[in-house]
Design an enzyme around this catalytic site. Structure first.
Site, short mmCIF file in Angstrom:
data_model
loop_
_atom_site.label_atom_id
_atom_site.label_comp_id
_atom_site.label_asym_id
_atom_site.label_seq_id
_atom_site.Cartn_x
_atom_site.Cartn_y
_atom_site.Cartn_z
N HIS A 266 3.58 2.61 -1.62
CA HIS A 266 2.60 3.52 -2.21
C HIS A 266 1.25 3.39 -1.49
O HIS A 266 0.67 4.38 -1.04
CB HIS A 266 2.46 3.19 -3.70
CG HIS A 266 1.51 4.07 -4.45
ND1 HIS A 266 1.93 5.16 -5.19
CD2 HIS A 266 0.16 4.03 -4.57
CE1 HIS A 266 0.87 5.75 -5.74
NE2 HIS A 266 -0.21 5.09 -5.38
N GLU A 267 0.77 2.17 -1.37
CA GLU A 267 -0.53 1.96 -0.73
C GLU A 267 -0.48 2.30 0.75
O GLU A 267 -1.46 2.77 1.32
CB GLU A 267 -1.01 0.52 -0.94
CG GLU A 267 -1.13 0.08 -2.42
CD GLU A 267 -1.96 1.02 -3.28
OE1 GLU A 267 -2.84 1.74 -2.74
OE2 GLU A 267 -1.72 1.07 -4.51
#
Lengths: 505, 505
Positions: A266-267
């Site tokens: 996600h990051e």
């Protein structure tokens, strides 16, 4: 021409210094959360506050106003899509927003947020909403004053939305969220309590070293380049860019199953967005994502559409089993079903893709009702719990797991939540177009190749930074407004595959 | 009184913000060397340069001058040793120094330093002094202009010294260094080629994990508190304070023997100095060490007088052998002899305590001769090599190992080197007083207890920060000027113990 150039250069120099100060503040914040010894906190607060004062003074200074006045006629003679013309436009927009709010009110908002945060931490710990209520009341009062300064003529909620998603309005979002509710509530009801997916194989804590190994293998394939990226452990995962060539990701390992991998992925999605902004924008305020809803579309695309997809697991299931031999013969299809399992639960940040938006919609509705005064704060917990029952079919046992769970209201952030769902919807709209334009992508993913996807995202989304307002970018890339249908169609197809036709309403 | 308070408060607010900016710059520099992905370098240079410009503008602003003018009469009514009176005094001193140098010249010095650094790196790699010579020439020319602005009436070298050791003069240092030469050269000649100490047991690379373990055991005993300290690996060990409660140390492990341990201990000495500054000074410019020579006295006291002392090894030799069982029965006396062995060699940073000052004296002499023009730069390498022969009895095979070895001249730092030796001498002066006042210290060290030493240093040196000029502090703590005799007496006693009476001249 030379005078025009020097007018623009002067503005760009001033904006460039402001940009540097913003990046410096980002580094201080990153260090605070990732590296700083705990006793450094008080001095760090002073350093950040000094920097914040400096930035506020310069970003609202009459000198900057004059530089903008002088630059606008020059910019009017340029291609309106050129970097310089766009920079002047965005700088003017932000300047006007900054100067509208009196410094006293800004200071009060900052102080109230920090006092509220302390009260919220304590209240959540003790599941004591009454202890937090006066702080939330104060937040609402200040937000109403803020709205009065910003945009007294529009619907109040819009001024709050605008902080995170420029130009978005509650009026546009309402029908989209109504459509989501109409589709998602029955879907969750139908499969949420189904025992069809057994997630026992991943309901365990894996050793951190193994999690880091599989994460490295995945991110290396994605294009995580240690020359320009870092990844460190923290309590709350986040991404921040110190420059487009200095991207910092964080993740956390004290979680069950593959959650740390999905956090990292996600990051990484956030990080790749900023990494692929056109280098010529790096010294300007245009070198960031177009909005939170655009940023989230990128993180969610990598997390959900790649990382929870079947082709991804066809590639990485064997690598996962190599790292954790205790998983035995666990295959791609089983992992795919588990990591997409619908599990209605209390906590938004642990929600699956299907239930997530219902958490957001509930907050969106309550925020508007609180703001208008229609919902007295004393009744907020009851209203929260009622809606959790209505939307997700679950009973909240205590406010710690309900109305007190998120930091957002604790720090005075209202209008933020909808951007998560805008991100979900945009990710699916993008995926629809990507699937058309990159028909070989599933095979490429199966081979661990992500270059053409990265290039597509760079070309169509990333390189522009925030040159275009969120809606303009939406129009350019997706040819129309936010649309929930691609998301719903994809979800239905996915859940049909996992749960079988019979269960899907 | 209230007006007086507010005058002082206004000055302190301005100085406090300047202090914050300085600390922020320190964090940026730390991050650059310890954490930053390499591709972030160009953006970081921009960020540091923006911050540097801001700091320069504010530290030379007419507004600051007026605040000082207003505060001085108020400060005149205070106890001259009070924090406020001292702050006003030091702030005035630094302000006058800052404004004396035109901004153009500062900018030229900065640019020349960065160009020179690039040339020096290349020249050192190729052992090509001629390639570096024009940059050093430029540095000298700019330094002469700088001296002309700063203190045209004093001996030129003093203005350079003053950057690192306020108020120090070449005239005071010369006789001290002459005395050192007179004593050290025969000492080095006598034992430098002696085979009496066999350092083979520590002439090896130890595994990093083991080095980190012994280092942690030692530093924990010293008072390294992870709540307020960090220790990270870097290429060049250093210490920096982001606040007195946020101390960052670095060390390097790619070295032979126990060098990484001594680096950590050395940097801990710097860190403890800043950690123990009185908290009420933290928001002011007084919250740093009194000078480089004072700072170095602290790092060297921990490194040489504690870390290379016999009581220390009586305590830690068994712990070291536990960590590295391959050391067998190596005992405290053997380790003590090895880590104090006199070994004349080319490289200053690898020098032992006995030869170190001769490296410094050589540089001090050459700097003055270069500055006056007495020594043409083309003859610098020959002069260097001749003095290495005369002082240390060794022949420099190439300029990489000689005149090009240090970064200092590469970045335009002249006048810095003497502070290392001032640190050595002060450390021994302090040790003499400490040994008198803490007679049980050797036994305490043997038990791994360092609390009374820390408290002594806090009370007598650390808490004052830079409230007092280096010489004032010297007078207060040591009752007289820098004196080489305690250092020489201690050295002679130590070497007699290790090499035997017969060898010592």
């Amino acid at each position: 021409m030379s005078a025009a150039t020097s007018t623009l250069d002067e503005l760009k120099r001033e904006l460039g210094e402001l940009k540097d100060l913003g990046r410096i503040a980002a580094l201080l914040a990153w260090d605070q959360q990732v590296m700083m010894p705990p006793a450094g906190a008080a001095a760090r607060a002073d350093q950040l506050s000094t920097l914040g004062r400096l930035m506020h003074v310069r970003s609202t200074s009459p000198e900057l106003g004059k530089l903008l006045d002088a630059a606008e006629p020059v910019a009017a003679g340029l291609d309106p899509d050129s970097d310089d013309a766009r920079l002047v436009k965005v700088a003017r927009y932000e300047f006007e927003k900054e100067v509208k709010v009196p410094q006293d009110l800004r200071a009060e908002l900052t102080r109230a947020a920090s006092e509220s945060y302390v009260a919220w931490v304590e209240a959540r710990k003790n599941s004591d909403f009454a202890g937090f209520q006066p702080y939330l009341e104060k937040t609402l009062e200040l937000k109403r004053r803020y709205i009065e300064c910003m945009a007294p003529e529009t619907e109040p909620y819009d001024a709050l939305l605008d902080e995170f998603e420029q130009g978005a309005t509650a009026a546009e979002i309402r029908p989209i969220f109504a459509r989501l509710k109409e589709a998602l509530i029955p879907l969750v009801r139908a499969v949420g309590s189904s025992g069809a997916v057994d997630d026992a194989p991943l309901r365990r804590r894996f050793p951190i070293a193994g999690l880091q190994q599989i994460e490295q293998q995945v991110l290396a394939r994605f294009g995580f380049d240690p020359d320009a990226f870092r990844l460190d452990p923290t309590v709350h995962p986040f991404e921040t860019a110190i420059a487009i060539s200095d991207i910092r990701l964080t993740t956390r390992y004290e979680v069950e199953g593959l959650e740390s991998l999905f956090s990292s992925v996600h990051e990484f999605g956030h990080g790749l967005y900023e990494r692929q902004i056109a280098p010529e924008l790096d010294s300007t305020m245009l070198a960031r994502g177009a909005s939170l809803g655009w940023h989230e579309s990128q993180s969610l695309l990598w997390e959900n559409l790649i990382g929870r997809g079947l082709p991804f697991w066809e590639r990485f299931a064997p690598e996962l089993v190599d790292v954790f031999p205790e998983l035995g013969s666990l295959g791609a299809a089983e992992i795919y079903a588990i990591v997409n399992k619908v599990h209605p639960d209390f906590i938004r940040v642990e929600a699956d893709e299907t239930t997530y938006s219902l958490h957001v919609i509930l907050r969106f509705e309550l925020e508007q009702e609180m703001l208008s005064g229609e919902l007295p704060l004393s009744e907020l917990p009851v209203a929260w719990n009622q809606r959790m029952h209505d939307y997700l079919g679950i009973e909240v046992p205590e406010d710690r797991l309900g109305v007190l769970q998120d930091v957002h209201w604790g720090i005075g952030s209202l209008g933020y939540f909808p951007t998560y769902t805008l991100g979900h919807l945009r990710a699916s709209q993008l995926w629809q177009r990507i699937s058309r334009e990159l028909p070989d992508l599933p095979e490429e993913i199966g081979r661990g190749e992500f270059g053409s996807l990265r290039e597509w995202l760079r070309e169509n989304v990333h390189r522009h930074g925030m040159k275009f307002m969120p809606k303009e970018l939406q129009e350019r890339v997706l040819g129309g407004p936010i649309d929930p249908e691609p998301f719903l169609a994809r979800l239905r197809e996915k859940l049909t595959g996992i749960y079988g036709q019979a269960l899907i309403p």
